[in-house]
Scaffold this motif. Structure first.
Motif, short mmCIF file in Angstrom:
data_model
loop_
_atom_site.label_atom_id
_atom_site.label_comp_id
_atom_site.label_asym_id
_atom_site.label_seq_id
_atom_site.Cartn_x
_atom_site.Cartn_y
_atom_site.Cartn_z
N TYR A 95 46.71 28.30 32.89
CA TYR A 95 48.14 28.55 33.13
C TYR A 95 48.91 28.74 31.82
O TYR A 95 49.72 29.66 31.69
CB TYR A 95 48.75 27.41 33.96
CG TYR A 95 48.40 27.53 35.42
CD1 TYR A 95 48.76 28.66 36.16
CD2 TYR A 95 47.69 26.53 36.08
CE1 TYR A 95 48.43 28.80 37.50
CE2 TYR A 95 47.35 26.65 37.42
CZ TYR A 95 47.73 27.78 38.13
OH TYR A 95 47.40 27.91 39.46
N VAL A 132 55.36 27.02 34.21
CA VAL A 132 56.25 27.16 35.38
C VAL A 132 57.61 27.71 34.95
O VAL A 132 58.15 28.62 35.59
CB VAL A 132 56.40 25.81 36.14
CG1 VAL A 132 57.48 25.90 37.20
CG2 VAL A 132 55.07 25.43 36.79
N GLU A 133 58.15 27.21 33.84
CA GLU A 133 59.48 27.68 33.41
C GLU A 133 59.44 29.14 32.95
O GLU A 133 60.33 29.92 33.27
CB GLU A 133 60.02 26.79 32.29
CG GLU A 133 60.38 25.38 32.75
CD GLU A 133 61.47 25.35 33.82
OE1 GLU A 133 62.34 26.25 33.83
OE2 GLU A 133 61.42 24.43 34.67
N ASN A 139 58.72 30.36 37.50
CA ASN A 139 60.11 30.44 38.01
C ASN A 139 60.63 31.87 38.05
O ASN A 139 61.16 32.30 39.09
CB ASN A 139 61.03 29.54 37.18
CG ASN A 139 60.92 28.08 37.59
OD1 ASN A 139 60.20 27.75 38.52
ND2 ASN A 139 61.62 27.21 36.89
N TYR A 198 49.23 18.11 30.61
CA TYR A 198 49.44 18.71 31.94
C TYR A 198 50.92 19.05 32.16
O TYR A 198 51.27 20.19 32.46
CB TYR A 198 48.90 17.78 33.02
CG TYR A 198 49.28 18.15 34.43
CD1 TYR A 198 48.86 19.33 35.01
CD2 TYR A 198 50.08 17.29 35.20
CE1 TYR A 198 49.22 19.66 36.31
CE2 TYR A 198 50.44 17.60 36.50
CZ TYR A 198 50.01 18.80 37.06
OH TYR A 198 50.37 19.13 38.33
N ARG A 199 51.79 18.06 31.99
CA ARG A 199 53.21 18.32 32.27
C ARG A 199 53.79 19.34 31.29
O ARG A 199 54.46 20.30 31.67
CB ARG A 199 54.02 17.02 32.26
CG ARG A 199 55.50 17.22 32.49
CD ARG A 199 56.14 16.19 33.36
NE ARG A 199 55.70 16.18 34.74
CZ ARG A 199 56.18 16.98 35.71
NH1 ARG A 199 57.13 17.84 35.46
NH2 ARG A 199 55.71 16.90 36.93
N TRP A 219 53.84 22.56 33.57
CA TRP A 219 55.16 22.55 34.22
C TRP A 219 56.26 23.03 33.29
O TRP A 219 57.09 23.85 33.67
CB TRP A 219 55.48 21.15 34.75
CG TRP A 219 54.66 20.86 35.96
CD1 TRP A 219 53.49 20.16 36.02
CD2 TRP A 219 54.91 21.31 37.30
NE1 TRP A 219 53.00 20.15 37.30
CE2 TRP A 219 53.86 20.85 38.11
CE3 TRP A 219 55.92 22.07 37.88
CZ2 TRP A 219 53.79 21.12 39.47
CZ3 TRP A 219 55.86 22.33 39.25
CH2 TRP A 219 54.79 21.86 40.02
N ASP A 220 56.26 22.53 32.06
CA ASP A 220 57.40 22.84 31.19
C ASP A 220 57.28 24.23 30.56
O ASP A 220 58.30 24.87 30.31
CB ASP A 220 57.53 21.78 30.09
CG ASP A 220 57.85 20.41 30.68
OD1 ASP A 220 58.16 20.34 31.90
OD2 ASP A 220 57.77 19.41 29.94
N SER A 245 45.81 24.64 42.25
CA SER A 245 46.02 23.36 41.56
C SER A 245 45.07 23.19 40.38
O SER A 245 43.85 23.36 40.50
CB SER A 245 45.80 22.22 42.56
OG SER A 245 45.46 21.02 41.88
#
Ligand SMILES: N[C@@H](CCC(=O)N[C@@H](CS)C(=O)NCC(=O)O)C(=O)O
Length: 214
Positions: free
Chosen positions: A176, A117-118, A122, A108-109, A113-114, A13
């Motif tokens: 990340y 993670v993508e 993923n 952060y997002r 995440w965008d 995290s």
């Protein structure tokens, strides 16, 4: 050394890493109590008593329980001996808070995440990538880089000449983002930010926060 505090969460995290960086820099011994917030099998009923919004991390020092990373890290700085993690001057202190807030609200997002993670997470799990999410996130990431470049100026770290809570908030997001090609290309366009990353990722705090390779 026996643990002085407990951090509830997992090393993957971003926000747990921010707290671990503060504890590592301050020299506070901690225990990391595993809470896998994203596992569909996790039984989070007990954890809800520590964090009613079911996010990680939560934090305990004696009987004092705290959640929200910015609050935890300020407490870590102010409740324990060790190097200062916040600037003394009002302007730099405000910059630190500004960068932490910007990172929460705008970075952060988009970056984790965008983009990460993508683009990376993923595919590693055999899931499809949503290119539209990445395309929409990159202008936001650019704005964040431009803002950091401008706000940090020629200082060694984001809000001071030494690492502060702003660096601990931002570094895990960069960790990340830089795993994605788009992230590496964008950061390379901002040499002051890229050099900051070299500095912060070379600290013992970063190595301690990410832990041994899985
Ligand atoms: N505002 C919280 C954010 C913490 C947060 O979002 N943590 C993520 C992991 S990096 C999480 O627990 N996500 C769980 C979820 O979204 O369900 C803080 O500052 O501590």
């Amino acid at each position: 050394m026996s643990a002085e505090v407990t951090v509830f969460g997992a090393r993957y995290s971003v926000y747990v890493r921010a707290v671990l960086m503060a504890l590592e820099t301050k020299g506070v011994a901690y225990a990391l109590e595993p809470v896998d917030i994203f596992s569909p099998d996790a039984d989070l009923d007990a954890y809800r008593k520590l964090h009613p919004f079911l996010r990680i991390p939560a934090f305990r020092h004696g009987d004092f329980v705290l959640y929200e990373t910015a609050a935890i890290n300020r407490y870590v700085d102010e409740a324990f001996l060790g190097p200062a993690l916040q600037p003394a001057a009002a302007e730099n202190r405000a910059r630190m808070t500004q960068i932490m807030s910007m990172t929460d609200a705008y970075a952060y997002r988009a970056l984790v995440w965008d983009v990460y993670v993508e683009r990376v997470g993923n595919p590693a799990e055999g899931k499809p990538t949503d290119e539209a999410l990445i395309a929409a996130a990159l202008p936001k990431a650019r704005t964040y880089m431009q803002a950091l470049h401008y706000l940090m100026g020629w200082q060694a770290f984001l809000a001071e000449e030494f690492p502060t809570l702003a660096d601990f908030h931002a570094a895990p997001v960069f960790g990340y983002f830089l795993e994605a090609d788009e992230g590496r290309r964008l950061v390379a366009e901002f040499p002051r930010v890229a050099q900051w990353w070299q500095r912060i990722s070379a600290t013992k705090a970063w190595a301690g926060a990410i832990g041994p390779p899985a």
